[in-house]
Design an enzyme around this catalytic site. Structure first.
Site, PDB file in Angstrom:
ATOM      1  N   THR A 109      -1.480   2.693  -7.956  1.00  0.00           N
ATOM      2  CA  THR A 109      -2.569   3.437  -8.584  1.00  0.00           C
ATOM      3  C   THR A 109      -2.009   4.518  -9.499  1.00  0.00           C
ATOM      4  O   THR A 109      -2.493   4.726 -10.609  1.00  0.00           O
ATOM      5  CB  THR A 109      -3.482   4.042  -7.502  1.00  0.00           C
ATOM      6  OG1 THR A 109      -3.917   2.967  -6.683  1.00  0.00           O
ATOM      7  CG2 THR A 109      -4.671   4.729  -8.108  1.00  0.00           C
ATOM      8  N   GLU A 160      -0.859  -4.773   3.291  1.00  0.00           N
ATOM      9  CA  GLU A 160      -0.783  -3.745   4.340  1.00  0.00           C
ATOM     10  C   GLU A 160      -0.795  -4.349   5.738  1.00  0.00           C
ATOM     11  O   GLU A 160      -1.436  -5.371   5.989  1.00  0.00           O
ATOM     12  CB  GLU A 160      -1.884  -2.695   4.160  1.00  0.00           C
ATOM     13  CG  GLU A 160      -3.291  -3.232   4.182  1.00  0.00           C
ATOM     14  CD  GLU A 160      -4.324  -2.159   3.816  1.00  0.00           C
ATOM     15  OE1 GLU A 160      -3.944  -1.115   3.241  1.00  0.00           O
ATOM     16  OE2 GLU A 160      -5.508  -2.358   4.124  1.00  0.00           O
ATOM     17  N   SER A 192       0.832  -1.202   0.000  1.00  0.00           N
ATOM     18  CA  SER A 192       0.000   0.000   0.000  1.00  0.00           C
ATOM     19  C   SER A 192       0.869   1.257   0.000  1.00  0.00           C
ATOM     20  O   SER A 192       1.779   1.380   0.816  1.00  0.00           O
ATOM     21  CB  SER A 192      -0.903  -0.023   1.227  1.00  0.00           C
ATOM     22  OG  SER A 192      -1.749   1.087   1.183  1.00  0.00           O
ATOM     23  N   GLY A 193       0.594   2.150  -0.906  1.00  0.00           N
ATOM     24  CA  GLY A 193       1.336   3.404  -0.964  1.00  0.00           C
ATOM     25  C   GLY A 193       2.597   3.326  -1.794  1.00  0.00           C
ATOM     26  O   GLY A 193       3.375   4.270  -1.857  1.00  0.00           O
ATOM     27  N   ASN A 217      -1.287   5.493   3.087  1.00  0.00           N
ATOM     28  CA  ASN A 217      -1.397   6.201   1.817  1.00  0.00           C
ATOM     29  C   ASN A 217      -2.593   7.137   1.891  1.00  0.00           C
ATOM     30  O   ASN A 217      -3.678   6.736   2.272  1.00  0.00           O
ATOM     31  CB  ASN A 217      -1.592   5.138   0.707  1.00  0.00           C
ATOM     32  CG  ASN A 217      -1.707   5.759  -0.673  1.00  0.00           C
ATOM     33  OD1 ASN A 217      -1.744   6.983  -0.814  1.00  0.00           O
ATOM     34  ND2 ASN A 217      -1.775   4.908  -1.683  1.00  0.00           N
ATOM     35  N   SER A 260      -5.459   5.760  -0.666  1.00  0.00           N
ATOM     36  CA  SER A 260      -5.321   4.316  -0.734  1.00  0.00           C
ATOM     37  C   SER A 260      -6.553   3.687  -1.374  1.00  0.00           C
ATOM     38  O   SER A 260      -7.684   4.018  -1.046  1.00  0.00           O
ATOM     39  CB  SER A 260      -5.132   3.773   0.682  1.00  0.00           C
ATOM     40  OG  SER A 260      -4.997   2.381   0.635  1.00  0.00           O
ATOM     41  N   SER A 261      -6.294   2.773  -2.323  1.00  0.00           N
ATOM     42  CA  SER A 261      -7.414   2.105  -2.979  1.00  0.00           C
ATOM     43  C   SER A 261      -7.995   1.102  -1.993  1.00  0.00           C
ATOM     44  O   SER A 261      -7.284   0.237  -1.500  1.00  0.00           O
ATOM     45  CB  SER A 261      -6.925   1.359  -4.219  1.00  0.00           C
ATOM     46  OG  SER A 261      -5.996   2.150  -4.905  1.00  0.00           O
ATOM     47  N   GLY A 313      -2.729  -2.902  -2.021  1.00  0.00           N
ATOM     48  CA  GLY A 313      -1.447  -3.552  -1.734  1.00  0.00           C
ATOM     49  C   GLY A 313      -1.421  -4.154  -0.340  1.00  0.00           C
ATOM     50  O   GLY A 313      -2.257  -3.854   0.515  1.00  0.00           O
TER      51      GLY A 313
HETATM   52  N1  ADP Z   1       5.443   8.083  -9.846  1.00  0.00           N
HETATM   53  C1  ADP Z   1       5.136   8.855  -8.813  1.00  0.00           C
HETATM   54  N2  ADP Z   1       5.579  10.119  -8.805  1.00  0.00           N
HETATM   55  C2  ADP Z   1       5.284  10.920  -7.775  1.00  0.00           C
HETATM   56  N3  ADP Z   1       4.570  10.539  -6.695  1.00  0.00           N
HETATM   57  C3  ADP Z   1       4.105   9.275  -6.649  1.00  0.00           C
HETATM   58  C4  ADP Z   1       4.366   8.370  -7.710  1.00  0.00           C
HETATM   59  N4  ADP Z   1       3.796   7.199  -7.419  1.00  0.00           N
HETATM   60  C5  ADP Z   1       3.194   7.382  -6.187  1.00  0.00           C
HETATM   61  N5  ADP Z   1       3.372   8.617  -5.750  1.00  0.00           N
HETATM   62  C6  ADP Z   1       2.900   9.191  -4.481  1.00  0.00           C
HETATM   63  O1  ADP Z   1       2.572   8.135  -3.634  1.00  0.00           O
HETATM   64  C7  ADP Z   1       1.224   8.160  -3.272  1.00  0.00           C
HETATM   65  C8  ADP Z   1       0.653   6.759  -3.199  1.00  0.00           C
HETATM   66  O2  ADP Z   1       0.604   6.197  -4.467  1.00  0.00           O
HETATM   67  P1  ADP Z   1      -0.519   5.192  -4.888  1.00  0.00           P
HETATM   68  O3  ADP Z   1      -0.334   4.938  -6.308  1.00  0.00           O
HETATM   69  O4  ADP Z   1      -1.831   5.662  -4.473  1.00  0.00           O
HETATM   70  O5  ADP Z   1      -0.130   3.919  -4.063  1.00  0.00           O
HETATM   71  P2  ADP Z   1      -0.800   2.500  -4.086  1.00  0.00           P
HETATM   72  O6  ADP Z   1      -1.856   2.525  -5.108  1.00  0.00           O
HETATM   73  O7  ADP Z   1       0.317   1.591  -4.412  1.00  0.00           O
HETATM   74  O8  ADP Z   1      -1.297   2.273  -2.743  1.00  0.00           O
HETATM   75  C9  ADP Z   1       0.536   8.996  -4.310  1.00  0.00           C
HETATM   76  O9  ADP Z   1      -0.569   9.639  -3.788  1.00  0.00           O
HETATM   77  C10 ADP Z   1       1.637   9.972  -4.676  1.00  0.00           C
HETATM   78  O10 ADP Z   1       1.644  11.049  -3.805  1.00  0.00           O
HETATM   79 MG    MG Z   2      -3.788   2.233  -4.929  1.00  0.00          MG
END
Ligand code: ADP
Ligand code: MG
Length: 1023
Positions: free
Chosen positions: A111, A385, A106-107, A156, A159-160, A383
């Site tokens: 996404t 967690e 997660s995070g 996060n 977070s999804s 993810g």
């Molecule tokens: N490629 C990236 N560039 C900049 N910030 C990112 C990037 N990927 C993730 N982040 C930061 O991390 C946070 C969490 O990402 P997210 O994709 O929501 O995580 P996940 O879906 O894996 O839980 C986002 O809100 C963003 O702030």
């Molecule tokens: Mg996500």
């Protein structure tokens, strides 16, 4: 990979496969080095490792997208776009389905990665106005689903809380023509409860913070999230990183793009608001400690928004309908029970609305065209967690991650193993941790945790969360990945509560608190509440609850079992497609940019199996390429393979590597690929290639220029040929016309010829014209050359006879005229003389014809040759003509040379200075000549005086000339006689003699025996 080679000395190495050493330290060093240089992407072969930078990097703009479009995967630095592009092009060329598995805890950025991929396709795929609609809807589906399905957690801020698998459908041209989303288990419990530091789903805050005044009034909401008990449990309704107001606008706009009409939106927001109001409904124990409503206000709003009578609603929340045989009995709730029922309703409404929303979005993105499509699936799921307290939701989420890890292990290991097997390469299996054991622990039929949980849920009697734990302990007692307080050793026991169980997941230990497991797994909604909802005036709620409810007697499938089977379905979907992997890593737990938490990252690298993946990828061989590809790149390095290798590619590669001096242990030849053991071998080759490239470029340039010139030449040649062909055509057509014309003319000619003797008709008129013309032309060339030529005249055709005769005469006249004009006065005079000669002698004297051609001279003796004395004597008479003559003596006929001089009055016979005889013209009676060819002339002179000399007998070579002159000078034309036979003459007055003429062999003159002068002359040839 080749591109990575080029850039290898920049920051770290772009592909872990090319690391010289496969140790974890080397791996981590490279990852850190790159992260520090803001290079968050690194490959392991085609797998993309991404490290969350927690800051905006300028690598997702339009320019970057353009750079990656259609470029060979390994030619540019690693990027999520490169992976997306490669999957897309592979799909287009191989016409098969693909999916991109984005995993990580997660995070970690899953996404975000999936959004980047979607955006890339939106920009890079070809587009039309029609497709733009679909594309826009696909793009805006994200913010909507995130608003309803994402929430701030401790891990996060976005977070999804649901799993999402999205298919992007492409037609054969590569246009994105549709999309479809499958959603997995939404974490509904969040609607009614949030842990400290977490929030409810974004949409609630967005509505309260961003909703228009009018809307809020309509929904009975206050612009204050603190007011709603469902929003305040985490005590962090407002977070700096989240702008609910802006997000609200985005969501509204997105709903519009997806064609949600006003009333649908109203109903949707009504649902959200009703959940908030429901959360504020409070119960109080009445006298019998049954639950009763605190105030009616909130319930009123719920009833209004859902279109259900408040009375019915209240009943539903405080009573339970129990079926007893034929009767239905209402049993009142305790306060706790009522709260439970209220929360269950809130969760149910929200959960079903979410499912409805996904369906609605799918409708908007649906492609109704039935033609064949290929898809790229994007899997972005919650993810792994671990929280301080982990419950049923974390259990499901982590189980899901176990399954995906299992899928990853299977696919990568299988693929790799198959490749070696298929290529006939020997390899040592790489040791890795297979998490199947954990998957089995959770999901195995009759024995797994889910089975035990279900059993407890369905078991009659008093089943509680704790009895569930006991059952687990019984069943899993000695499983190496399962621990509880009871089962643990002393040391571990300290870390475990009595109501906990701990799973040793692939990604680490997670301690789950069993409280709520049974309830959450049952997810029960009392039937009367369900029925109440079915009558809702809110279209969405009605729709959500009106579906076929499962048989009331059969228990519905539990949440865990449903989830298990949906994951099974997902695995099947994925297994049928080609996989691409994005492994997301969290750089630190505090969401800080630039911080690389070594321990945290190392842990993720470990449990994600990246090292194993890397080792498997390299299983002895760091690099492999299909023979064609390898040969294509490196063939310039060997004269035998450059520019073309005509044999089998593998032979070409063998020749090439021999030439490059590869040692036998450094490489291995598979069936279709070459495997190279150490990166350094490849680097050396690549370096050589780099050096060679410049030289090659020049050569290619030259070749290309030549090629261009050749092309131009060919073009010109073709043009020339074309022109030539056209021109030949024109000429041939002309020739054809000419021949047709000729045939006509010839036919007409022949017809004319055949009728040439008939009267002029249309048939022969032209022919006759031709005949005339041709005759005249021929005649012109063959006219007689002289007046005398009377035989030369072209025989005329019948039609020209008359004309010809006229022409002949004209021509004759013309010639005569020309001739006459050409005559000089002298010649005229001479001719006039000749005419006289002719008049006298023609037809009379035999020698005449021969003389005609002899021109007459003025005189035969010039005055100097005449003696001065003679001249003086006849001075007063003008000399007209002189000629030498032979005079025959009168008696003996002796020949004497004399000069005969003719003056105006007399003829003189002169011997030197003496005038022998003067014959006055008046005395000249006549002149006789014979008719033969001799030159004898006889002057008959009147002579009365005996003393006077008589007739003269002379011989003159220029007989005709002399006689003609004489006839003119003395006007004696009539006196000249041509005599046949003998001529008598008087040599003295009264004395006669005779000259006889005869013909003989030789001319001669002599005195014959009869005393006559005998003149013999040759006979003229018969004419
Ligand atoms: N490629 C990236 N560039 C900049 N910030 C990112 C990037 N990927 C993730 N982040 C930061 O991390 C946070 C969490 O990402 P997210 O994709 O929501 O995580 P996940 O879906 O894996 O839980 C986002 O809100 C963003 O702030
Ligand atoms: Mg996500």
């Amino acid at each position: 990979m080749e591109g990575a080679l080029v850039a290898r000395d920049r920051v770290g190495i772009q592909d872990f496969v090319l690391l010289d050493e496969t140790s974890e330290t080397a791996f981590m060093d490279n990852l850190r080095k790159r992260f520090t240089g803001d290079l968050i992407y690194t490959y392991i072969g085609t797998l993309l490792v991404s490290v969350n930078p927690y800051k905006d990097l300028d690598i997702y703009n339009r320019k970057q997208m353009d750079i990656y479009m259609g470029v060979n995967f390994f030619e540019l630095p690693p990027h999520i776009y490169a992976l997306a592009d490669n999957a897309y092009h592979t799909m287009l060329t191989e016409l098969n389905n693909h999916f991109i598995l984005i995993s990580g805890e997660s995070g970690a950025g899953k996404t975000e990665a999936s959004k980047k991929i979607l955006q890339y396709y939106a920009v890079s795929c070809p587009s039309t106005t029609l497709l733009d609609r679909v594309r826009d809807r696909m793009l805006v589906s994200n913010p909507v689903l995130e608003a309803f399905g994402n929430a701030k957690t401790l891990k996060n801020d976005n977070s999804s809380r649901f799993g999402k698998y999205m298919d992007i459908q492409f037609n054969s041209e590569g246009d994105a023509v549709g999309g479809h989303i499958l959603s997995y288990l939404l974490e509904k419990s969040r609607v009614v409860h949030q842990n400290h530091g977490e929030r409810n789903f974004h949409i609630f805050y967005q509505l309260v913070e961003g909703g228009e005044e009018e809307l809020l009034r309509h929904l009975g909401l206050e612009r204050d999230s603190q007011h709603y008990s469902y929003l305040v449990q985490g005590e962090c309704a407002n977070v700096p990183s989240i702008n609910d107001r802006n997000d609200w606008k985005t969501v509204r706009n997105a709903l519009q793009i997806m064609d949600f009409d006003e009333s649908t939106m109203e109903h949707l927001f009504g649902v959200i608001a009703s959940v908030l109001h429901l959360g504020n409904v409070q119960f109080e124990p009445d006298s019998k400690s049954y639950a009763s409503l605190d105030t009616d206000a909130e319930l009123g709003w719920v009833s209004k928004l859902l279109g259900i009578s408040a009375q019915v609603l209240q009943e539903g929340l405080t009573y339970r309908k129990i079926e007893a045989k034929t009767d239905e009995v209402l049993s009142p709730f305790t306060v706790d029970h009522a709260i439970y029922a209220r929360d269950a309703l809130a969760k149910a409404i929200y959960g079903r609305t979410f499912t409805w929303l996904v369906g609605k979005i799918n409708e908007a993105m649906e492609n109704k065209d039935l033609s064949r499509k290929t898809v790229i699936g994007l899997l972005d799921i919650y993810g792994f967690e671990v929280f301080y307290v982990n419950s049923f939701e974390q259990f499901c989420i982590n189980y899901c991650n176990e399954k995906l890890q299992q899928l990853f292990i299977q696919l990568t290991l299988k693929a790799e193993q198959e490749e070696y097997e298929a290529e006939g390469i020997e390899w040592e299996p790489v040791q890795f941790f297979n998490n199947k054991i954990i998957c089995d622990l959770v999901e195995e039929k009759h024995r797994g945790i889910i089975s035990v949980l279900d059993e407890e849920c369905l078991r009659p009697g008093e089943a509680t969360d704790l009895t569930f734990l006991e059952r687990l302990e019984e069943k899993m007692g000695c499983h190496p990945h399962f621990v509880t307080h009871m089962l643990a050793d002393k040391k571990t026991r300290k870390t475990l509560e009595r109501g906990d169980f701990r799973l040793l997941h692939y990604a680490g230990e997670v301690t789950y608190c069993v409280v709520g497991f049974l309830d959450k797994n049952n997810d029960l909604l009392y039937r009367n509440v369900r029925e109440v909802m079915r009558d809702s005036k809110n279209a969405i709620v009605r729709e959500c609850f009106s579906g076929l409810e499962p048989d009331s007697r059969r228990r519905p499938e539990t949440v865990a079992t449903q989830f298990k089977s949906s994951l099974l379905g997902l695995t099947e979907i994925l297994m049928a497609k080609e996989a691409w992997y994005v492994r997301c890593l969290k750089s630190n737990e505090s969401k800080q940019p630039g911080r690389f938490d070594e321990v945290l990252v190392r842990h993720q690298v470990k449990y994600l199996g990246l090292m194993e993946h890397l080792r498997v990828r390299r299983a002895g061989f760091a690099y492999r390429r299909r023979y064609e590809v390898f040969l294509k790149r490196y063939k310039p390095l060997c004269p035998a393979t450059w520019p073309h290798w005509h044999g089998v590619p593998s032979d070409g590669v063998e020749v090439l590597v021999q030439h490059l001096g590869y040692m036998p242990h450094e490489y291995s030849m598979g069936r279709t690929k070459i495997f190279i053991r150490h990166p350094r071998t490849l680097f050396a080759t690549e370096d050589a290639y780099e050096r060679c490239k410049h030289e090659l470029a020049t050569r290619l340039q030259a070749k290309y220029k030549g090629y261009r010139a050749k092309g131009e030449f060919r073009r010109q040649k073709e043009a020339a040929t074309k022109i030539e062909t056209c021109w030949r055509g024109v000429q041939a057509r002309k020739e054809k016309d000419r021949r047709a014309w000729a045939v006509k003319v010839i036919k007409k000619f022949i017809r004319g010829y055949m009728t040439r003797k008939e009267a002029k008709t249309t048939d022969n008129s032209e022919y006759l014209v031709f005949v005339r013309q041709s005759y005249l032309n021929r005649l012109k060339a063959s006219l007689p050359k002289t007046v005398l030529d009377k035989t030369t005249w072209l025989t005329p055709p019948p039609v020209m006879r008359e004309t010809s005769e006229i022409l002949r005469q004209l021509n004759m006249r013309l010639m005569v005229r020309k001739y006459v004009r050409g005559i000089t006065p002298q010649r005229k005079a001479q001719l006039q003389l000749k005419v006289i000669t002719s008049a006298i002698f023609k037809g009379k004297k035999d020698s005449y014809p021969a003389s005609v051609a002899q021109p007459f001279l003025d005189t035969r003796i010039s005055e100097q040759d005449i003696n001065m004395k003679v001249l003086q004597m006849i001075r007063n008479e003008r000399i007209k003509y002189s000629v030498p003559v032979v005079k025959y003596d009168r008696n003996g006929f002796k020949p004497r040379d004399r000069q005969l001089i003719l003056t105006t009055t007399a003829a003189y016979i002169v011997d030197e200075a003496k005038v022998k005889q003067r014959v006055l013209y008046t005395t000249l009676r006549g002149v006789s000549v014979s008719n033969l060819t001799d030159n004898v002339v006889i002057f008959h002179v009147t002579c009365e005086d005996v003393k006077q000399k008589g007739d003269l007998v002379m011989q003159c070579d220029h007989l005709f000339e002399m006689l003609t002159k004489l006839s003119v000078v003395a006007n004696k034309q009539g006196a000249i006689k041509v005599v046949q036979g003998s001529i008598k003459f008087e040599f003295q007055a009264g004395k006669e003699n005779t000259v006889d003429f005869s013909t003989g062999q030789e001319p001669m003159a002599y005195k014959a025996k009869n005393g006559h002068l005998m003149v013999v002359s040759t006979r003229t040839r018969a004419r």
